[in-house]
Design a protein around this motif. Structure first.
Motif, short mmCIF file in Angstrom:
data_model
loop_
_atom_site.label_atom_id
_atom_site.label_comp_id
_atom_site.label_asym_id
_atom_site.label_seq_id
_atom_site.Cartn_x
_atom_site.Cartn_y
_atom_site.Cartn_z
N TRP A 73 42.07 38.33 34.58
CA TRP A 73 40.68 38.14 34.33
C TRP A 73 40.15 39.56 34.61
O TRP A 73 40.23 40.08 35.74
N TYR A 74 39.42 39.97 33.42
CA TYR A 74 38.52 41.17 33.88
C TYR A 74 37.05 40.84 33.35
O TYR A 74 37.07 39.90 32.77
N ARG A 75 36.22 41.56 33.71
CA ARG A 75 35.02 41.25 33.39
C ARG A 75 34.00 42.66 33.05
O ARG A 75 34.33 43.79 33.62
N GLN A 76 33.08 42.54 32.29
CA GLN A 76 32.13 43.77 31.88
C GLN A 76 30.78 43.24 31.83
O GLN A 76 30.42 42.45 31.07
N ALA A 77 29.81 43.88 32.89
CA ALA A 77 28.50 43.37 32.71
C ALA A 77 27.87 44.54 31.79
O ALA A 77 28.30 45.68 31.36
N PRO A 78 26.54 44.31 31.56
CA PRO A 78 26.04 45.14 30.60
C PRO A 78 25.80 46.76 31.26
O PRO A 78 25.27 46.57 32.44
N GLY A 79 26.20 47.77 30.45
CA GLY A 79 25.83 49.12 30.89
C GLY A 79 26.84 49.38 32.01
O GLY A 79 26.91 50.48 32.50
N LYS A 80 28.32 48.62 32.16
CA LYS A 80 29.18 48.94 33.08
C LYS A 80 30.50 48.87 32.45
O LYS A 80 30.60 48.46 31.25
N GLN A 81 31.30 49.54 33.25
CA GLN A 81 32.73 49.64 32.61
C GLN A 81 33.44 48.29 32.93
O GLN A 81 33.08 47.27 33.98
N ARG A 82 34.36 47.84 32.18
CA ARG A 82 35.33 46.74 32.44
C ARG A 82 35.91 46.75 33.66
O ARG A 82 36.60 47.82 34.05
N GLU A 83 35.94 45.78 34.18
CA GLU A 83 36.52 45.85 35.89
C GLU A 83 37.42 44.72 36.14
O GLU A 83 37.24 43.54 35.59
N LEU A 84 38.58 44.76 36.90
CA LEU A 84 39.49 43.77 37.14
C LEU A 84 38.84 42.74 37.87
O LEU A 84 38.16 43.33 39.08
N VAL A 85 38.99 41.60 37.80
CA VAL A 85 38.72 40.63 38.71
C VAL A 85 39.77 39.92 39.60
O VAL A 85 39.47 39.85 40.72
N ALA A 86 40.69 39.49 38.85
CA ALA A 86 41.89 39.00 39.74
C ALA A 86 42.98 38.70 38.66
O ALA A 86 42.87 38.94 37.17
N THR A 87 44.36 38.92 39.10
CA THR A 87 45.61 38.82 38.46
C THR A 87 46.53 38.07 38.98
O THR A 87 46.61 37.84 40.14
#
Length: 120
Positions: free
Chosen positions: A35-49
């Protein structure tokens, strides 16, 4: 190959949500999902694998609050999120590292994203 994510929504701070992502299509082997996530105005980041063997990795920001799991038979990855914070608000994307046939290389596939909003 399709990845279908579900389970997002609006939750109050301190609450919980469970995300699911099912893989369908012509799949030979899944190496890992995440799972990855992307908040408004931010880059996509790793959450967990998590690997198909169950080895999990978490971003520091979610360690101790989120739990990733995989059901290999169902080709589904889950993300149990607890003690949610407003800063967890983002579009959550599932990812799969998989091969579609014998002798083919592993490639990344992405789901469409599901919105998680943490707000009172």
């Amino acid at each position: 190959v399709q990845l279908q994510a579900s389970g997002g929504g609006l939750v109050q701070p301190g609450g919980s949500l469970r995300l699911s992502c099912a893989v369908s299509g012509s799949i030979f082997s899944i190496n890992a999902m995440g799972w990855y996530r992307q908040a408004p105005g931010k880059q996509r980041e790793l959450v967990a694998t998590i690997t198909s063997g169950g080895a999990a990795f978490y971003a520091d920001s979610v360690t101790g609050r989120f739990t990733i799991s995989i059901d290999n038979a169902k080709k589904t990855v889950y993300l149990q999120m607890a003690s949610l914070k407003p800063e967890d608000t983002a579009v959550y994307y599932c990812n799969a590292d998989l091969a579609t046939g014998w002798g083919t290389s592993y490639s990344d596939y992405w789901g469409q994203g599901t919105q998680v909003t943490v707000s009172s």
